[in-house]
Design an enzyme around this catalytic site. Structure first.
Site, PDB file in Angstrom:
ATOM      1  N   GLU A   1       0.831  -1.212   0.000  1.00  0.00           N
ATOM      2  CA  GLU A   1       0.000   0.000   0.000  1.00  0.00           C
ATOM      3  C   GLU A   1       0.863   1.259   0.000  1.00  0.00           C
ATOM      4  OE1 GLU A   1      -3.053   0.387  -0.574  1.00  0.00           O
ATOM      5  OE2 GLU A   1      -3.698  -1.685  -0.507  1.00  0.00           O
TER       6      GLU A   1
ATOM      7  N   TYR B   1      -6.018   6.362   4.880  1.00  0.00           N
ATOM      8  CA  TYR B   1      -6.175   5.413   3.776  1.00  0.00           C
ATOM      9  C   TYR B   1      -5.412   4.108   4.048  1.00  0.00           C
ATOM     10  CZ  TYR B   1      -5.402   2.872  -0.413  1.00  0.00           C
ATOM     11  OH  TYR B   1      -5.330   1.823  -1.290  1.00  0.00           O
TER      12      TYR B   1
ATOM     13  N   ASP C   1      -9.067   6.735  -1.166  1.00  0.00           N
ATOM     14  CA  ASP C   1      -8.028   7.469  -1.893  1.00  0.00           C
ATOM     15  C   ASP C   1      -8.689   8.146  -3.097  1.00  0.00           C
ATOM     16  OD1 ASP C   1      -8.559   5.431  -3.626  1.00  0.00           O
ATOM     17  OD2 ASP C   1      -6.483   4.760  -3.844  1.00  0.00           O
TER      18      ASP C   1
END
Ligand code: SF4
Length: 355
Positions: free
Chosen positions: A43, A126, A144
């Site tokens: 991520e 996020y 996002d």
């Protein structure tokens, strides 16, 4: 409840999204694991970076640092070298700081509460939502730009997504919409739909599994959303970037400051031309680094675009008779050893001029 959720069939929306995701998801390396550390690494790498670019970096990084402990104990220069070319290097530094905290405070296990996870360096709302939902099956939203685009279209929200209040609104909307049964597929499904179908330009509405829920499509407004005000234009700063070689075939490189843009990376010396002027480059290098040079021919030009700044690099050859200076930022390095140092992409590109 947000007024946009009135008369919206949340359960059917979840079903359509998750069914589509399960059939259409791309086969990506981080989707084969449930290890929260690996999902975290993926991520962080995927922020501001395309999937195809991330895949080889992800493999290399995980092979080198397979656990939080391995990354916590690694040399920072080595970590930056492994990250070289991905850009946004503060991501790598923050990740290493955060895993040190994971090792020191949580015995090397990534914490699974929003409070503990969200307190780690570089883990914003996020990333926190992505790790909690994908690795721990918790119904936490992960919003996002992709997710804001899809939801702004589906729910016909025309708030300016450049504003932080809008992001908060979308986080609340996503929290209300998320599947409690399969939050991992729900969050990844919206991200995947945003990447493959509901794209910024020309979304593939005719193939979209959410078409029957989508209010923007119903009104022909999909290309008008999301609304995003333009940020400030980036400032262009011209530099003379110098390939300085001595009589032993060594090149001069410089370590950047340990804070700010591209902290702790290495580069060829750069002189801000607007401030110093082309005629004073040699004097400035002597005053700044104790380095005497003879400026040679121009080798080429490069442009590098950051979020708020553009570097205009005018590249010059130069020579020096020195083999050292008293300045500990400067090193004289054989050409064949340059590859061992982490350089930002713009300076990696300069290597082609010394073939
Ligand atoms: Fe996006 Fe079109 Fe699907 Fe709506 S119908 S979610 S605009 S791709």
């Amino acid at each position: 409840m947000d007024k946009r959720l009135q008369n919206f069939d949340i359960l059917e929306f979840q079903r359509d999204l998750i069914a589509w995701y399960k059939q259409n998801k791309r086969d990506l390396p981080w989707r084969k694991v449930r290890d929260p550390y690996k999902i975290w690494v993926s991520e962080i790498m995927l922020q501001q970076t395309k999937v195809d670019t991330v895949i080889p970096y992800f493999h290399r990084f995980i092979e080198k640092y397979p656990t939080p402990k391995a990354l916590a104990e690694a040399d920072e220069q080595d970590v930056l070298k492994t990250w070289e070319g991905l850009g946004y290097y503060s991501r790598a530094r923050n990740l290493q700081t955060a895993v040190k905290e994971v090792v020191a405070s949580y015995g090397g296990e990534v914490p699974d509460t929003p409070e503990d996870l969200g307190a780690l360096k570089g883990v914003g709302p996020y990333t926190k939502g992505a790790i909690l939902s994908i690795a721990f099956d918790q119904p936490e939203p992960a919003v996002d730009g992709n997710v804001m685009r899809v939801l702004s279209r589906v729910l016909l929200v025309d708030d300016d997504i450049a504003k932080s209040s809008t992001k908060k609104r979308f986080e609340k909307l996503a929290a209300a919409l998320i599947s409690k049964e399969d939050p991992s597929s729900f969050n990844q499904g919206i991200m995947e739909l945003g990447a493959l179908v509901c794209t910024p330009k020309s979304p593939a509405c005719l193939l979209c599994p959410l078409q029957r829920h989508c209010r923007a499509f119903a009104q022909g407004l999909e290309e008008e959303l999301p609304v995003k005000s333009k940020g400030k234009k980036q400032k262009t700063v011209p530099y003379a970037a110098l390939l300085i070689k001595n009589e032993h075939g060594q090149y001069v490189i410089e370590k950047r400051s340990d804070h700010g843009l591209l902290a702790n990376l290495w580069q060829f010396p750069m002189v801000p031309i607007d401030e110093i002027g082309m005629d004073h480059i040699a004097n400035w290098l002597f005053a700044e680094y104790g380095l005497r040079i003879n400026l040679g021919a121009e080798a080429g030009t490069l442009k590098h675009i950051f979020t708020h700044l553009i570097w205009q690099l005018n590249i010059y050859y130069a020579t020096t008779k020195q083999t050292e200076t008293a300045d500990d930022r400067i090193r004289f390095v054989n050409q064949s050893d340059l590859a061992a140092y982490p350089f930002p992409v713009s300076h990696q590109k300069m290597l082609k001029y010394i073939g």
